[in-house]
Design a protein around this motif. Structure first.
Motif, short mmCIF file in Angstrom:
data_model
loop_
_atom_site.label_atom_id
_atom_site.label_comp_id
_atom_site.label_asym_id
_atom_site.label_seq_id
_atom_site.Cartn_x
_atom_site.Cartn_y
_atom_site.Cartn_z
N GLU A 1 -46.04 39.32 -61.95
CA GLU A 1 -46.09 40.36 -62.97
C GLU A 1 -47.13 40.00 -64.03
N VAL A 2 -47.89 41.01 -64.43
CA VAL A 2 -48.82 40.85 -65.55
C VAL A 2 -48.29 41.70 -66.71
N THR A 3 -47.90 41.05 -67.78
CA THR A 3 -47.46 41.79 -68.96
C THR A 3 -48.66 42.07 -69.86
N ALA A 4 -48.50 43.03 -70.75
CA ALA A 4 -49.57 43.32 -71.72
C ALA A 4 -49.86 42.10 -72.57
N LYS A 5 -48.81 41.35 -72.88
CA LYS A 5 -48.95 40.15 -73.71
C LYS A 5 -49.77 39.08 -72.98
N SER A 6 -49.46 38.84 -71.71
CA SER A 6 -50.19 37.81 -70.97
C SER A 6 -51.63 38.24 -70.69
N ARG A 7 -51.85 39.53 -70.44
CA ARG A 7 -53.20 40.02 -70.19
C ARG A 7 -54.09 39.80 -71.40
N ASP A 8 -53.60 40.16 -72.58
CA ASP A 8 -54.41 39.98 -73.79
C ASP A 8 -54.71 38.52 -74.06
N MET A 9 -53.74 37.67 -73.85
CA MET A 9 -53.97 36.24 -74.08
C MET A 9 -55.04 35.70 -73.12
N ILE A 10 -54.92 36.03 -71.85
CA ILE A 10 -55.87 35.53 -70.85
C ILE A 10 -57.28 36.03 -71.13
N LEU A 11 -57.41 37.31 -71.47
CA LEU A 11 -58.75 37.88 -71.69
C LEU A 11 -59.41 37.38 -72.97
N SER A 12 -58.66 36.71 -73.83
CA SER A 12 -59.24 36.18 -75.07
C SER A 12 -59.94 34.83 -74.88
N PHE A 13 -59.80 34.24 -73.70
CA PHE A 13 -60.31 32.87 -73.51
C PHE A 13 -61.83 32.79 -73.52
N GLY A 14 -62.52 33.84 -73.14
CA GLY A 14 -63.98 33.80 -73.15
C GLY A 14 -64.52 33.54 -74.55
N GLU A 15 -63.98 34.25 -75.53
CA GLU A 15 -64.40 34.05 -76.93
C GLU A 15 -63.99 32.67 -77.43
N ARG A 16 -62.80 32.23 -77.04
CA ARG A 16 -62.30 30.93 -77.50
C ARG A 16 -63.21 29.80 -77.01
N LEU A 17 -63.72 29.91 -75.81
CA LEU A 17 -64.62 28.90 -75.28
C LEU A 17 -66.01 28.99 -75.92
N SER A 18 -66.48 30.20 -76.11
CA SER A 18 -67.83 30.43 -76.62
C SER A 18 -68.05 29.81 -78.00
N VAL A 19 -67.08 30.00 -78.91
CA VAL A 19 -67.29 29.53 -80.30
C VAL A 19 -67.34 28.00 -80.38
N HIS A 20 -66.64 27.31 -79.49
CA HIS A 20 -66.65 25.85 -79.54
C HIS A 20 -68.00 25.29 -79.05
N ILE A 21 -68.58 25.94 -78.06
CA ILE A 21 -69.92 25.53 -77.62
C ILE A 21 -70.92 25.71 -78.76
N MET A 22 -70.81 26.85 -79.45
CA MET A 22 -71.73 27.11 -80.56
C MET A 22 -71.56 26.10 -81.68
#
Length: 456
Positions: free
Chosen positions: A110-131
């Motif tokens: 099952e994919v909940t709305a809560k889990s989908r939003d959390m997973i899709l936020s990881f791209g930004e979370r990774l990007s800012v640390h590289i910068m």
């Protein structure tokens, strides 16, 4: 103070991250950097969700692919071994957390709305640390700041959240403000915030622009710069109209309508937090930073021939709800609209008549919307029809509501090209109207309208 936002099209590899750094360092005043995910990563995360539902064995492959991409960029871009080691460790920790979330989807099926939003936020979370690592390796004080850790508070709607500006302003004055006071460049995640209950909630795709607007409002910025891979808005898509020309100035309303109608340069929601304070937006080209971009301000101006741009999108479908009197029977429209919205489908526009209600929706939602309305509809409805081969054309310009004859000129121009208009909406906006034509006629229609108003 400037809020400076870079999207994924400007974040492709180590060279592009250094280009962002160089642009930031040109600015002497205080600045906050807002970043999207690296190009293509959000789509990979969407694919990861779909794959995790079906195949547990594929989760490890997805994690390795995304991890490797970020490790390569970080290793090539961060020129200090100690700082690089720190950033690679952060990437590894985040990827382990992402892996657990994907396995959780597989186990629960099952994919909940809560889990989908959390997973899709990881791209930004990774990007800012590289910068952050790139800045620190150059001896520049910087700090990666994730939106849910610094207090960007939302209404809690998964997938399409709205910021609570009052509480967010109070939080950011403290969290970002103290970093600025210390001479640090804050690097903030775009795209998401946090509900009052502590859950990650997305602002919708392209929502990093909205994040920049939220921060600008909260910190009383004097301008928001949105850096893209183009100079700014054009009078038409140059891929369709080779003679399209650059637009140097637009109003908030014009820019928002163009974004809504398919011009992918700006997210329309960025205007919402900026309008109360009249904070301008400037579109800048990351590959041509000295070029003056489109300036977007609260007040606009009327062009002599009114129309400033013709935008379009093929990414729509139409649901026709037909029946004698459906357009005037009380409760039919609200019942059908509620049925759709309860399933998270956004209705872009509604056009009604005595015998028909027409919902315009994103193409990706068309099939689900059609099935929902066929299954659950009012007794006044005789038929629900799905129309797929449609395209929407938006005609935008200040003064449209007070200038006679514009619609007639549009109809005459496209009629000469033997293009039929399926639907039209006029009057809902003071600066725009739109029409719907068959998708196969979009190029002819856009070119004809552009030629009528721009003579090329």
């Amino acid at each position: 103070m400037k809020i400076i936002k870079f999207g994924g099209s400007s974040l492709t590899d180590a060279i592009s991250y250094h280009r962002v750094k160089d642009i930031l360092l040109r600015e002497k005043e205080d600045k906050v950097l807002v970043l999207s995910a690296m190009q293509g990563i959000t789509k990979k995360l969407q694919k990861a969700i779909r794959t995790a539902l079906k195949d547990e064995d594929e989760v490890e492959c997805i994690i390795k692919e995304i991890t490797k991409k970020h490790q390569i960029v970080a290793t090539q871009a961060i020129r200090d071994t100690e700082i690089l080691s720190d950033i690679l460790e952060r990437i590894e920790k985040k990827m382990k957390r992402l892996e657990r979330l994907l396995y959780g989807i597989n186990y629960t099926e099952e994919v909940t709305a809560k889990s989908r939003d959390m997973i899709l936020s990881f791209g930004e979370r990774l990007s800012v640390h590289i910068m952050e690592g790139i800045f620190r390796a150059e001896g520049i004080k910087s700090r990666a700041m994730e939106a849910d850790e610094i207090g960007i508070i939302t209404d809690g709607e998964f997938g399409n959240a709205t910021a609570d500006l009052k509480h967010t302003r109070k939080n950011l004055k403290k969290t970002i403000g103290q970093e600025l006071d210390r001479g640090v460049i804050p690097v903030v995640t775009g795209f998401f915030g946090q509900s009052k209950d502590g859950y990650t909630t997305l602002f919708g795709f392209g929502g990093s622009d909205y994040t920049a607007g939220i921060i600008a409002y909260s910190l009383d910025s004097n301008v928001v710069e949105v850096w893209k891979d183009v100079d700014g808005f054009m009078s038409a898509d140059p891929k369709l109209v080779s003679q399209a020309h650059f637009i140097d100035r637009l109003s908030y309303a014009e820019a928002a309508e163009l974004a809504y109608f398919g011009a992918k340069i700006l997210h329309p929601r960025i205007v919402q937090p900026l309008e109360p304070k009249g904070i301008p937006i400037v579109i800048k080209n990351a590959y041509n930073p000295d070029r003056t971009g489109t300036v977007i301000e609260k007040e606009g101006y009327q062009r002599e021939d009114v129309i400033k741009s013709v935008a379009y999108t093929r990414d729509i479908g139409v649901i026709k709800i037909e029946g004698v009197g459906v357009g005037c029977k009380p409760g039919v429209l609200s019942f059908m609209a509620s049925t759709v919205s309860e399933h998270g489908i956004n209705i872009k526009s509604v056009i009604t008549a005595q015998t028909s209600i027409n919902f315009i929706v994103d193409m990706e939602d068309l099939e689900e919307c059609y099935k929902l309305l066929r299954k659950k509809h009012s007794s006044a409805v005789e038929e629900v029809v799905k129309m797929e081969d449609e395209a929407l054309i938006g005609i935008v310009g200040e003064g449209m509501s007070v200038t006679r004859g514009l619609a007639a000129r549009v109809f005459s121009a496209i009629a000469e090209e033997h293009v039929n208009v399926d639907m039209i909406s006029y009057g809902a906006s003071k600066v725009a109207f739109y029409l719907i034509v068959k998708g196969k006629y979009i190029e002819r229609a856009v070119k004809a309208i552009h030629k009528e108003f721009f003579k090329v």
